[in-house]
Design a protein around this motif. Structure first.
Motif, short mmCIF file in Angstrom:
data_model
loop_
_atom_site.label_atom_id
_atom_site.label_comp_id
_atom_site.label_asym_id
_atom_site.label_seq_id
_atom_site.Cartn_x
_atom_site.Cartn_y
_atom_site.Cartn_z
N ARG A 36 3.36 -0.12 9.33
CA ARG A 36 3.10 -1.40 8.67
C ARG A 36 3.56 -2.57 9.55
N ASN A 153 0.05 -11.16 -1.83
CA ASN A 153 1.13 -10.24 -2.18
C ASN A 153 0.73 -9.24 -3.26
N GLN A 157 -1.59 -3.90 0.97
CA GLN A 157 -1.17 -4.54 2.22
C GLN A 157 -2.25 -4.48 3.30
#
Length: 191
Positions: A36, A153, A157
């Motif tokens: 990530r 948010n 993601q």
């Protein structure tokens, strides 16, 4: 990433004791976190540029056969406003957007971008949702991404990062009248 770097990440995390509790879960979480962060670093540094002497082309409107359930198709009632009689949709938000495009007198033409229209990103190809052409407007068209929320948010993601790449990609073409927007409904394209 080298083994040494991974070891340093683990040491500095202060969480090595968790490795003994459930090694597989711990390592899966570590890999996910590192991946990530790497994606974020790549996307933060991405820059799209026009290539001198080349025009932006969309040569993707060949007959693309789509296999789907009827429930996943929007039935077009104003065929003069789009390419096909049925539009594949992925969500209720997309269905509502298609209905609004069809009903709006300000919209001259709209279509769902084909799956072959992929913007390259460091984390895989990104396909925006819609192209919309406005009646009597200085803009040629929008590329619109329809989501139930505008808050990055609240999106997955990877999805949020691909949308960010889409914004950067189409930012290069702003001088041609092409704009990219993430919207929930058609009225958010105005103004």
């Amino acid at each position: 990433i080298t083994r040494h770097t991974i070891l340093e990440i683990l040491k500095q995390s202060g969480r090595l004791a968790e490795l003994e509790v459930n090694p597989q879960m711990f390592l899966d979480n570590v890999v996910s976190c590192i991946q990530r962060i790497l994606y974020r670093l790549m996307i933060d540094g991405i820059k799209y540029e026009k290539v001198a002497g080349q025009e932006y082309e969309m040569m993707l409107f060949e007959n693309e056969e789509i296999e789907t359930y009827l429930a996943n198709l929007f039935t077009v009632t104003r065929p003069e406003k789009t390419l096909y009689n049925y539009i594949p949709i992925d969500s209720n938000i997309e269905r509502q957007f298609a209905q609004e495009c069809e009903a709006s007198e300000s919209i001259k033409f709209f279509f769902k971008l084909p799956r072959g229209f992929k913007i390259p990103t460091p984390i895989g190809g990104y396909v925006p949702d819609w192209a919309v052409i406005f009646e009597n407007d200085h803009r040629i068209y929008f590329v619109a991404e329809t989501k139930s929320t505008l808050d990055a948010n609240l999106l997955r993601q990877v999805e949020a990062m691909k949308i960010e790449c889409g914004k950067k990609h189409f930012g290069v073409f702003i001088d041609t009248g092409v704009e990219f927007r993430q919207v929930r409904e058609v009225k958010e394209l105005y103004g």
